[in-house]
Write an enzyme that holds these catalytic residues in place. Structure first.
Site, PDB file in Angstrom:
ATOM      1  N   GLN A 160      -4.494  -1.755   9.783  1.00  0.00           N
ATOM      2  CA  GLN A 160      -4.462  -3.079   9.147  1.00  0.00           C
ATOM      3  C   GLN A 160      -5.029  -4.144  10.097  1.00  0.00           C
ATOM      4  OE1 GLN A 160      -3.660  -3.561   5.950  1.00  0.00           O
ATOM      5  NE2 GLN A 160      -3.927  -5.764   6.013  1.00  0.00           N
ATOM      6  N   LYS A 175       0.839  -1.204   0.000  1.00  0.00           N
ATOM      7  CA  LYS A 175       0.000   0.000   0.000  1.00  0.00           C
ATOM      8  C   LYS A 175       0.875   1.256   0.000  1.00  0.00           C
ATOM      9  CE  LYS A 175      -3.802  -2.470   2.237  1.00  0.00           C
ATOM     10  NZ  LYS A 175      -4.591  -2.763   3.446  1.00  0.00           N
ATOM     11  N   ASP A 178     -10.949   2.793   4.425  1.00  0.00           N
ATOM     12  CA  ASP A 178     -11.282   1.368   4.330  1.00  0.00           C
ATOM     13  C   ASP A 178     -12.797   1.162   4.268  1.00  0.00           C
ATOM     14  OD1 ASP A 178      -9.266  -0.556   4.148  1.00  0.00           O
ATOM     15  OD2 ASP A 178      -8.739  -0.401   6.276  1.00  0.00           O
TER      16      ASP A 178
HETATM   17  N1  GUN Z   1      -7.004  -7.025   6.283  1.00  0.00           N
HETATM   18  C1  GUN Z   1      -7.413  -7.739   5.203  1.00  0.00           C
HETATM   19  N2  GUN Z   1      -7.974  -6.916   4.290  1.00  0.00           N
HETATM   20  C2  GUN Z   1      -7.900  -5.677   4.806  1.00  0.00           C
HETATM   21  C3  GUN Z   1      -8.305  -4.395   4.321  1.00  0.00           C
HETATM   22  O1  GUN Z   1      -8.868  -4.236   3.221  1.00  0.00           O
HETATM   23  N3  GUN Z   1      -8.052  -3.340   5.141  1.00  0.00           N
HETATM   24  C4  GUN Z   1      -7.458  -3.497   6.360  1.00  0.00           C
HETATM   25  N4  GUN Z   1      -7.282  -2.408   7.093  1.00  0.00           N
HETATM   26  N5  GUN Z   1      -7.080  -4.660   6.830  1.00  0.00           N
HETATM   27  C5  GUN Z   1      -7.296  -5.738   6.050  1.00  0.00           C
END
Ligand code: GUN
Length: 292
Positions: free
Chosen positions: A96, A52, A119
């Site tokens: 995350q 990311k 998110d």
């Molecule tokens: N863990 C797995 N997928 C995601 C996501 O799209 N965002 C976040 N913050 N954590 C994740």
């Protein structure tokens, strides 16, 4: 059979965003700024977060990575979130998941300012999504909609079967594809671990979204000819022949399913890269809303 190439499509989207950043800079506007918080050192999560951050560099966004040790208390994490909420330079941020067991995930997601929740996990934004109001769509379902739209896969009136009911993918996917929207208007069935006769249901599906997190679960005998397959799974499977000791497997057994499919996403290079591109798109939206 057509491969739904998420890698290429995500590159196209990132190039579009890169141009938008250039235009902003020419107008004297700030570049979007994304922050990511990671607690602990889970290998897969660290890989996702660093992808990311790398993607931010590619499109010209500012990014801040906040790495906290696994012993971080809930209070310390909530304080960090409060700092990010109050930092005017940060347009959006993510925490995350998964978090260590001693931290209450719901409490953490509730603490994020909904206007910075790129998110789309805050209950306010989940509510807006459910009502088909403008908001940040969760990145993985958003990426799947975008892929279906850009490849002009017909969804209107089609039977869609979603396997998995997670808050991150299965649940929002089923809501979004049933709505009146591009890549929507489908008749959606959501299935999960308690579903009886799953194969009878998947065999009737025009489109299957496999998001249950079990390597190579969906096999050729479970699908009909001409099906469209979206494989959200990405599991590390031990493989001594690989230098890193594992290979990445989807939820779909590509070898037996792909000969029957009209469209199919590969793993890797399908849904994964799209998720990152859509997170960047949400961050651009957050930046525009806050600053323009
Ligand atoms: N863990 C797995 N997928 C995601 C996501 O799209 N965002 C976040 N913050 N954590 C994740």
């Amino acid at each position: 059979m057509t491969i739904l190439d998420g890698k290429q499509t995500s590159t196209n989207i990132k190039n579009e965003l890169k141009e938008e950043v250039q235009l902003r800079k020419e107008k004297g506007l700030k570049a979007p700024h994304l922050a990511a918080v990671i607690v602990g050192n889970d290998g897969a999560s660290m890989t996702y977060v660093s992808s990311k951050v790398k993607a931010c560099d590619f499109v010209g966004y500012d990014s801040t990575l906040i790495e906290l040790p696994s012993e971080t208390t809930e209070e310390e994490l909530l304080n960090q979130i409060s700092d990010l909420n109050n930092n005017p330079d940060i347009d959006g941020f993510i925490v995350q998941l998964p978090l260590p067991k001693h931290i209450d995930e719901q409490k953490v997601l509730l603490a994020v300012d909904p206007d910075k929740d790129v998110d789309g996990f805050h209950p306010t934004n989940v509510g807006k999504m459910t009502l088909n109001l403008s908001t940040f769509l969760p990145a993985t379902p958003y990426g799947i909609l975008e892929l279906l739209e850009r490849y002009e896969v017909e969804t209107s009136g089609k039977n869609v079967v979603v396997i998995g009911r997670s808050h991150i993918v299965g649940s929002p996917m089923s809501i979004l594809m049933s709505q009146k929207r591009p890549a929507g208007n489908a008749t959606v069935t959501i299935t999960h671990s308690r579903t009886k006769n799953l194969t009878e249901i998947t065999r009737e599906a025009d489109i299957i979204v496999a998001a249950l997190g079990k390597a190579e679960f969906l096999t050729g005998d479970m699908v009909k000819d001409g099906v469209t397959i979206i494989d959200v799974g990405i599991t590390r499977v031990e493989d001594a022949s690989k230098k890193r000791g594992y290979r990445l497997a989807g939820d779909v057994d590509f070898a037996s399913v792909s000969p029957k499919a009209e469209f199919i996403t590969p793993v890797p290079g399908g849904v994964g890269p799209m998720t990152i591109a859509m997170l960047l798109k949400n961050t651009m939206l957050a930046c525009q809303r806050r600053n323009d």
